[in-house]
Design a protein around this motif. Structure first.
Motif, PDB file in Angstrom:
ATOM      1  N   TRP A   1      38.574  43.631  37.420  1.00 23.24           N
ATOM      2  CA  TRP A   1      39.048  42.315  37.001  1.00 23.24           C
ATOM      3  C   TRP A   1      40.200  41.877  37.905  1.00 23.24           C
ATOM      4  CZ3 TRP A   1      36.835  38.894  34.011  1.00 23.24           C
ATOM      5  CH2 TRP A   1      35.996  39.290  32.954  1.00 23.24           C
ATOM      6  N   HIS A   2      40.160  40.629  38.325  1.00 24.59           N
ATOM      7  CA  HIS A   2      41.235  40.088  39.166  1.00 24.59           C
ATOM      8  C   HIS A   2      41.150  38.571  39.180  1.00 24.59           C
ATOM      9  CE1 HIS A   2      37.700  40.210  41.768  1.00 24.59           C
ATOM     10  NE2 HIS A   2      38.282  39.300  42.540  1.00 24.59           N
ATOM     11  N   PHE A   3      42.203  37.943  39.660  1.00 20.87           N
ATOM     12  CA  PHE A   3      42.128  36.520  39.969  1.00 20.87           C
ATOM     13  C   PHE A   3      42.722  36.304  41.348  1.00 20.87           C
ATOM     14  CE2 PHE A   3      46.365  36.796  38.555  1.00 20.87           C
ATOM     15  CZ  PHE A   3      47.038  35.571  38.535  1.00 20.87           C
TER      16      PHE A   3
ATOM     17  N   HIS B   1      45.277  34.066  32.908  1.00 21.71           N
ATOM     18  CA  HIS B   1      46.208  34.973  33.597  1.00 21.71           C
ATOM     19  C   HIS B   1      47.501  35.129  32.809  1.00 21.71           C
ATOM     20  CE1 HIS B   1      48.795  31.669  35.115  1.00 21.71           C
ATOM     21  NE2 HIS B   1      47.662  30.973  35.100  1.00 21.71           N
TER      22      HIS B   1
ATOM     23  N   VAL C   1      43.495  44.823  31.514  1.00 22.43           N
ATOM     24  CA  VAL C   1      43.013  43.440  31.492  1.00 22.43           C
ATOM     25  C   VAL C   1      41.788  43.334  30.596  1.00 22.43           C
ATOM     26  CG1 VAL C   1      41.963  41.617  32.885  1.00 22.43           C
ATOM     27  CG2 VAL C   1      43.980  42.836  33.728  1.00 22.43           C
TER      28      VAL C   1
ATOM     29  N   PHE D   1      39.935  34.449  36.228  1.00 19.23           N
ATOM     30  CA  PHE D   1      39.725  35.900  36.227  1.00 19.23           C
ATOM     31  C   PHE D   1      38.232  36.194  36.295  1.00 19.23           C
ATOM     32  CE2 PHE D   1      44.009  37.254  35.394  1.00 19.23           C
ATOM     33  CZ  PHE D   1      43.998  38.595  35.781  1.00 19.23           C
ATOM     34  N   HIS D   2      37.858  37.119  37.167  1.00 20.29           N
ATOM     35  CA  HIS D   2      36.451  37.465  37.329  1.00 20.29           C
ATOM     36  C   HIS D   2      36.320  38.927  37.718  1.00 20.29           C
ATOM     37  CE1 HIS D   2      38.014  35.899  41.161  1.00 20.29           C
ATOM     38  NE2 HIS D   2      37.143  36.684  41.783  1.00 20.29           N
ATOM     39  N   THR D   3      35.113  39.425  37.579  1.00 20.11           N
ATOM     40  CA  THR D   3      34.775  40.799  37.919  1.00 20.11           C
ATOM     41  C   THR D   3      33.314  40.799  38.349  1.00 20.11           C
ATOM     42  OG1 THR D   3      34.668  43.081  37.067  1.00 20.11           O
ATOM     43  CG2 THR D   3      34.123  41.348  35.534  1.00 20.11           C
TER      44      THR D   3
END
Length: 313
Positions: A172-174, A212, A231, A260-262
């Motif tokens: 997970w990150h943005f 976020h 997250v 946010f996506h993965t």
């Protein structure tokens, strides 16, 4: 500071240093930060996509110069959720041509593509006029400008993202953490180059452009999957809706740098090939201090405050 990890967080989490390796080495490291629970088991048997007759050069040029009609509902969805999925952006024959070009590009670069690897390269448009035809296409640039509600956009970088069979999760990150751009008018077109079922690891999105805020204070780890797990737990606790559906051939997603996506593991026997191209609002500046999570991104911005090319309006 927009467009990057805050200096306070960078110093706290050990990110206040630039990445010194290449793009592929960055991905090798980054995927070790994903919680890969449940990734074992047999791979789904999938064949490589069959080659399609490619469009004549004049037809392809006309298509890429034609704008994709973005509706008011799609703009509202992007502004609210931070992403939108759009069908039929390119016809299958054009997607097939782009896939062939990228497969040949990786082969010509001598990149080893063993099972389990995340194979990547960027800034391909600066070395291949045929790839540049897609990356600089008015059809994509105008689409992004319309969703960002700006007059024009510029290229940050292109990126081929090949998850080889058995490659694991993307954490997970943005992207506001990653791109060293001092703006939040930044978006990425994520274009799968084959039909992409869930088993192949399509991009998944958490709905809500301001999510976020739920995890701003979660420490980022450079050595384990604790950030990814935290997250995921925060989103589960808040009952955040996640879009994790498959992609049809010719369908693309566009996600904001605040989204946010993965992406799941590739649990198939075929590589998951994607072209991801990031654009930013014309006039945005580069942040002065890239961090570890910026990867090799500083190479995308050779001059102060500007990327290499305007996208035609």
């Amino acid at each position: 500071m927009s467009g990057n990890v805050s200096q306070t967080h960078a110093e706290r989490d050990g990110l206040d240093t630039a990445w010194t390796g290449d793009n592929n080495a960055w991905w090798d490291w980054y995927l070790t930060l994903a919680d890969g629970g449940g990734d074992d088991g047999p791979l789904l048997e999938l064949a490589e996509p069959a080659a399609l007759p490619e469009p004549p050069a004049d037809e392809l040029a006309a298509l890429l110069a034609e704008t994709y009609p973005v509706t008011a509902e799609q703009r509202a969805t992007f502004a609210r959720d931070g992403f939108v999925k759009l069908r039929g952006v390119l016809p299958p024959a054009a997607v097939g041509r782009l896939r062939r070009l990228l497969v040949e590009h990786l082969a010509a670069g001598g990149r080893d593509r063993p099972a389990g690897r995340f194979t990547s390269d960027e800034l391909m448009w600066t070395r291949s006029g045929e790839i540049a035809e897609f990356v600089l296409a008015r059809r994509l640039g105008r689409l992004v400008a319309d969703l960002l509600d700006v007059a024009d956009v510029r290229i940050y970088h292109d990126n081929v993202l090949a998850k080889e069979p058995a490659c694991g999760r993307t954490p997970w990150h943005f992207d506001d953490h990653h791109f060293p751009i001092d703006s939040q008018r930044v978006a990425t077109v994520w274009m799968p180059l084959q039909q992409t079922p869930r088993e192949m690891g399509p991009l998944s999105f958490a709905r809500g452009v301001d999510l976020h805020r739920l995890v701003d204070d979660v420490p980022f780890s450079t050595t384990d999957a604790s950030y990814d797990r935290a997250v995921s737990q925060a989103f589960a606790d808040a009952e955040v809706s996640v879009e994790d559906g498959p992609f049809e051939l010719g369908e693309v997603s566009v996600h904001s740098s605040l989204c946010f996506h993965t992406a799941g593991p590739n649990r198939t026997t075929a590589p998951r090939m994607v072209l991801a191209t990031t654009y930013f609002a014309d006039g945005a500046a580069v942040v002065p201090r890239p961090t570890l999570v910026s990867g090799s991104g500083s190479s995308s911005c050779p001059g102060p405050g500007r990327a290499r090319s305007s996208t035609p309006r």
